[in-house]
Design a protein around this motif. Structure first.
Motif, PDB file in Angstrom:
ATOM      1  N   CYS A   8       0.817  -1.207   0.000  1.00 22.16           N
ATOM      2  CA  CYS A   8       0.000   0.000   0.000  1.00 22.16           C
ATOM      3  C   CYS A   8       0.858   1.267   0.000  1.00 22.16           C
ATOM      4  O   CYS A   8       1.914   1.310   0.633  1.00 22.16           O
ATOM      5  N   ILE A   9       0.352   2.287  -0.687  1.00 19.52           N
ATOM      6  CA  ILE A   9       1.043   3.580  -0.717  1.00 19.52           C
ATOM      7  C   ILE A   9       0.013   4.710  -0.604  1.00 19.52           C
ATOM      8  O   ILE A   9      -1.174   4.513  -0.851  1.00 19.52           O
ATOM      9  N   SER A  10       0.507   5.870  -0.213  1.00 21.39           N
ATOM     10  CA  SER A  10      -0.307   7.089  -0.226  1.00 21.39           C
ATOM     11  C   SER A  10       0.600   8.232  -0.658  1.00 21.39           C
ATOM     12  O   SER A  10       1.784   8.251  -0.347  1.00 21.39           O
ATOM     13  N   LYS A  13       0.922  12.294   3.540  1.00 20.57           N
ATOM     14  CA  LYS A  13       0.943  11.794   4.917  1.00 20.57           C
ATOM     15  C   LYS A  13      -0.403  12.078   5.567  1.00 20.57           C
ATOM     16  O   LYS A  13      -1.091  13.028   5.227  1.00 20.57           O
ATOM     17  N   GLU A  16      -5.181   7.423   4.398  1.00 20.80           N
ATOM     18  CA  GLU A  16      -5.134   5.973   4.235  1.00 20.80           C
ATOM     19  C   GLU A  16      -4.282   5.635   3.030  1.00 20.80           C
ATOM     20  O   GLU A  16      -4.255   6.373   2.044  1.00 20.80           O
ATOM     21  N   LYS A  17      -3.621   4.506   3.103  1.00 22.39           N
ATOM     22  CA  LYS A  17      -2.861   4.025   1.958  1.00 22.39           C
ATOM     23  C   LYS A  17      -3.766   3.126   1.116  1.00 22.39           C
ATOM     24  O   LYS A  17      -4.735   2.573   1.617  1.00 22.39           O
ATOM     25  N   ASP A  34       5.440   6.778  -2.287  1.00 28.74           N
ATOM     26  CA  ASP A  34       4.813   6.822  -0.968  1.00 28.74           C
ATOM     27  C   ASP A  34       5.283   8.059  -0.197  1.00 28.74           C
ATOM     28  O   ASP A  34       6.468   8.392  -0.196  1.00 28.74           O
ATOM     29  N   GLY A  65      -4.263  -1.073   4.299  1.00 24.12           N
ATOM     30  CA  GLY A  65      -3.782   0.295   4.140  1.00 24.12           C
ATOM     31  C   GLY A  65      -4.470   1.281   5.064  1.00 24.12           C
ATOM     32  O   GLY A  65      -4.007   2.408   5.222  1.00 24.12           O
ATOM     33  N   GLY A  68      -2.381   2.824   7.717  1.00 21.74           N
ATOM     34  CA  GLY A  68      -1.198   3.522   7.227  1.00 21.74           C
ATOM     35  C   GLY A  68      -0.039   2.592   6.938  1.00 21.74           C
ATOM     36  O   GLY A  68       1.080   3.041   6.719  1.00 21.74           O
ATOM     37  N   ASN A  70       2.369   0.021   4.890  1.00 24.64           N
ATOM     38  CA  ASN A  70       2.793  -0.220   3.512  1.00 24.64           C
ATOM     39  C   ASN A  70       2.637  -1.681   3.117  1.00 24.64           C
ATOM     40  O   ASN A  70       2.228  -1.980   2.003  1.00 24.64           O
TER      41      ASN A  70
END
Length: 147
Positions: A8-10, A13, A16-17, A34, A65, A68, A70
Motif C-alpha cells: 500500500c502507498i499514499s 501523509k 489511508e494508503k 509513498d 492500508g 497507514g 505499507n
C-alpha cells in the motif's frame, strides 16, 4: 515462510494508503510514490494480517492500508521481531528500525472505532537493498543477515 497480502502507498501523509498490488523499493529511501519515503528510519511500515483480522473480529471491517501500513504480511508476528532484524522479499532487504509508534494525531480509524493497532502492532524499517515486490511474494527473516 510468510506471504505479502498487500503493498500500500499514499501520496500524502495522514491519509489511508491504497493497495497498489506491487511496489518499487528504493535503497535508503523507501517505496517509490509513498509519502513516508525519505532519508529517515521509518521508510517502510509493516503490519501483520493476523492483527488486522483480530481487529476486524471486533465487528469493524477495515481495508488493507487503513492503518497507514505499507506491507500487510501473513504468517509473522511482526511486533515480536527485535530491532535490527533483516527481512527479505526476493532481492529486497529491509531492516527493522522501530516497533510501534506514538500517534501525534488520531487517525481516521481511531475516530471511527476508538482504537488503532498501528501504534502497538506496526513495525518500521529502512530499505537496505531495493527491488520490486508484488502481492503473493514470500517475505522471510533473513538468517544470513541476522547472524
Amino acid at each position: 515462510m510468510a506471504e505479502i497480502l498487500a503493498l500500500c502507498i499514499s501520496e500524502k501523509k495522514g491519509t489511508e494508503k491504497v493497495d497498489a498490488g506491487e511496489a518499487e523499493f528504493i535503497e535508503d529511501y523507501g517505496i517509490k510514490g509513498d509519502a513516508h519515503a525519505g532519508n529517515w528510519h521509518r521508510q517502510v511500515s509493516l503490519l501483520s494480517y493476523e492483527k488486522i483480522e483480530e481487529f476486524n473480529n471486533r465487528g469493524i471491517s477495515v481495508k488493507f492500508g487503513a492503518f497507514g501500513e505499507n506491507i500487510v504480511v501473513k504468517g509473522i508476528d511482526l511486533a515480536k521481531l527485535p530491532i535490527g532484524t533483516k527481512l527479505r522479499i526476493g532481492e529486497i532487504l529491509l531492516e527493522v528500525t522501530q516497533i510501534g509508534k506514538k500517534c501525534h494525531d488520531r487517525c481516521h480509524i481511531y475516530y471511527t472505532v476508538g482504537d488503532c493497532i498501528m501504534p502497538r502492532e506496526g513495525i518500521f524499517s529502512r530499505v537496505l537493498k531495493g527491488g520490486i515486490a508484488k502481492i503473493g511474494d514470500k517475505i522471510e527473516i533473513d538468517q544470513w543477515n541476522n547472524l
